[in-house]
Design a protein around this motif. Structure first.
Motif: not given
Length: 374
Positions: A26-43
């Motif tokens: 999970r933490f040493a082999v698998q690739k992951r990416v997640e968008v943090v910002s912009p947050a939902p409904e950000a202006l």
């Protein structure tokens, strides 16, 4: 026989080992990416700088794109080959970025190939900038903008929908422009920049005044809007349709420029080709039959034809069908059984891409219209 306690101990060790293996993967082999910002409904405000942030695991480089619209048909690069470990990117939003509430950011494993990891933000909004005057916007953008009450401003937009060459004559094309203008909230009367065999576009439309984009680039505090200048008059605007793409990129909004590459035009003035055009863009695969590559009409038969070939082709055995004739550049006579209309398009000249207003395209193709306020 193993005792019950020993069995429990062995199973505990096995489960712990499996869990440890999962954590390693999970933490040493698998690739992951997640968008943090912009947050939902950000202006986010145009002309300001914001941080695009993300979380990633086991990625080396990332790319970042801006996605406009629910259908994700308009995608633009913001950054390429960025270190994934940075976890943020400062984005300077253009002062004239289109205000709307259906933007998304995508961060993905770079360079992109099928199977790479990608993550999307939720939808967020870009607000139009507030300027004291259009002069302030012009200075900030390094391009002229004029107010909505500018004398004799001629507003222009390109339709969102596409149409075959069967526009139901000029009246049908004008009706389509009027309908889309009303849907977009544009006031006034609108007609298509389009000519047929009897009427040049220059003779049937009011083309006086400065040409500006109908879509406002910014709103002023007193309620007025600023519109991007496309040309001080029609000739200056229309000249851009024969200029290089590279030159136009500094003068025309990128989306507007892209839309103008596939529009029906027909006979704009007396210089437009009257008859016999080579069909340069077909609705399907380019045919081998020479007759199919030539069209006697240059207006899709006064914008009533939405098919590739004239009725009666191919001739039936024993039939005596006669077709209009055209001549190739080398003087070879050929039947002209294709149906085409003069359109905008892109041609390559000495290795550089140029717009043109005289490209013959199959009447079965679907293209847009340029609409001009009257």
């Amino acid at each position: 026989m193993l005792s019950q306690n020993r069995k429990i101990l062995i199973w505990s060790v096995i489960i712990a080992a499996l869990f440890a293996s999962f954590l390693i993967y999970r933490f040493a082999v698998q690739k992951r990416v997640e968008v943090v910002s912009p947050a939902p409904e950000a202006l986010w405000q145009a002309s300001k700088t914001y941080k695009i942030t993300w979380k990633s695991t086991n990625l080396s480089r990332v790319g970042i794109v801006l996605i406009k619209g629910v259908q994700a048909r308009d995608v633009r690069w913001l950054a390429q080959n960025v270190s994934a470990r940075r976890l943020n990117y400062d984005w300077d939003i253009f002062a004239w970025e289109e205000p709307r509430d259906d933007y998304r950011i995508a961060v993905f494993e770079y360079p992109w190939k099928e199977g790479n990891k990608i993550a999307y933000s939720e939808f967020f909004t870009i607000l139009g900038p507030q300027f004291a005057s259009c002069d302030n916007l012009s200075i900030a953008s390094e391009w002229p903008f004029v107010p909505s009450d500018f004398p004799d401003a001629r507003k222009v937009f390109v339709t969102s929908r596409t149409y075959t060459g069967n526009l139901e004559r000029l009246e049908g094309a004008d009706r389509r422009c009027q309908q889309e203008a009303e849907e977009k909230g544009f006031e006034g009367n609108w007609k298509a920049l389009l000519g047929d065999d009897a009427s040049f576009a220059l003779s049937r439309l009011n083309l006086q005044g400065a040409f500006v984009m109908a879509e406002p680039a910014a709103r002023l505090p007193e309620g007025k809007a600023c519109h991007r200048l496309l040309g001080s008059d029609f000739n200056e605007f229309f000249a851009k349709l024969s200029d290089s793409l590279e030159s136009n990129r500094g003068k025309i909004d990128e989306t507007f420029l892209k839309d103008m590459q596939d529009v029906w035009l027909g006979k704009i003035d007396s210089e437009s080709k009257r008859e016999c055009t080579v069909i340069s863009a077909f609705s399907r695969t380019e045919p081998r039959d020479l007759a199919l590559k030539y069209s006697f009409t240059t207006t899709c038969q006064n914008w009533t034809a939405g098919t590739e070939v004239v009725p009666g082709y191919p001739s039936q055995p024993g039939g005596a069908a006669e077709f209009a004739a055209c001549f190739t550049p080398t003087g070879v006579r050929t039947d002209a059984v294709g149906l085409a209309g003069l359109s905008s398009g892109v041609v390559k000249v000495e290795g550089e891409d140029f717009l043109t207003v005289s490209l013959g395209k199959s009447c079965a193709r679907e293209q847009k219209l340029i609409c001009v306020q009257q």
